[in-house]
Design an enzyme around this catalytic site. Structure first.
Site, PDB file in Angstrom:
ATOM      1  N   SER A  46       0.793  -1.235   0.000  1.00 48.35           N
ATOM      2  CA  SER A  46       0.000   0.000   0.000  1.00 48.35           C
ATOM      3  C   SER A  46       0.824   1.284   0.000  1.00 48.35           C
ATOM      4  O   SER A  46       0.322   2.322  -0.391  1.00 48.35           O
ATOM      5  CB  SER A  46      -0.958   0.015   1.182  1.00 48.35           C
ATOM      6  OG  SER A  46      -0.252   0.110   2.394  1.00 48.35           O
ATOM      7  N   LYS A  87       0.011   4.146   6.853  1.00 43.56           N
ATOM      8  CA  LYS A  87      -0.696   4.900   5.802  1.00 43.56           C
ATOM      9  C   LYS A  87      -0.345   6.380   5.925  1.00 43.56           C
ATOM     10  O   LYS A  87       0.245   6.829   6.892  1.00 43.56           O
ATOM     11  CB  LYS A  87      -2.214   4.746   5.933  1.00 43.56           C
ATOM     12  CG  LYS A  87      -2.724   3.316   5.914  1.00 43.56           C
ATOM     13  CD  LYS A  87      -2.662   2.690   4.554  1.00 43.56           C
ATOM     14  CE  LYS A  87      -3.275   1.304   4.579  1.00 43.56           C
ATOM     15  NZ  LYS A  87      -2.379   0.234   4.271  1.00 43.56           N
TER      16      LYS A  87
END
Length: 185
Positions: A46, A87
């Site tokens: 990610s 993230k």
């Protein structure tokens, strides 16, 4: 009272002084390791290309003690399943986030990521729950992975909006692999 160590002092005083110095060194080392050397391993794709699969990064746990998380900070946080995720913060408390045709909008304005990453991040092919406006509460953040095509993030109910109390800290240094060691922006 000032105690000076010399050869005429009893052995007990010398041992006590040595133990105090060792204890202070251990406490200082623990504080530094706990605060700045919390290691997280990025398990997914990610955050590519910035952080690769199975790369180890250090988290600054003190970053948000006196300061608030900011847009574009890369954070480590716990999910509802107690997994640690990595993230990038996109939406801040009180803002409205929506993704339309792959473009992220904050309070109705398109988000420009080129100033932070040096390039615009990929469009988000899947809008998920952000296809409708997501209004962040006072203690919530909206996070996305840099690799929008392969990221389970705030667009999906498994992660959702990240509450402030679940944020562990701000990523600051990649340590593994050694050939890619360096600061994260």
């Amino acid at each position: 009272m000032n105690i000076k160590l010399n050869k005429t002092q009893p052995l007990f005083i010398k041992i006590l002084d040595f133990m105090v110095h060792i204890s202070l060194a251990i406490c200082t080392a623990w504080f530094i390791a706990y605060s700045f050397a919390y290691k997280v391993t990025n398990t997914g794709q990610s955050m590519l290309p910035l952080i690769g699969v199975n790369e180890g990064v250090l988290v600054n746990r003190l970053a948000y003690v006196f300061d608030k998380p900011e847009r574009f900070d890369i954070i480590a946080f716990k999910s509802s399943e107690n997994d640690v995720n990595v993230k990038r913060i996109i939406g801040l408390p009180g803002e409205t986030v929506v993704i339309l045709e792959g473009i992220v909008y904050i309070n109705g304005n398109p988000l420009d990521t080129s100033d932070v990453t040096g390039k615009d991040l990929e469009k988000a092919a899947l809008e998920g729950i952000a296809s409708a406006p997501v209004i962040l509460k006072d203690d919530e953040y909206f996070v996305l992975g840099d690799n929008r095509e392969s990221s389970e993030d705030s667009r999906f109910s498994k992660i959702g909006n990240v509450k402030r109390k679940l944020i562990i800290g701000k990523l600051w240094l990649r340590i593994i692999p050694l050939k890619r060691i360096g600061y994260l922006y």
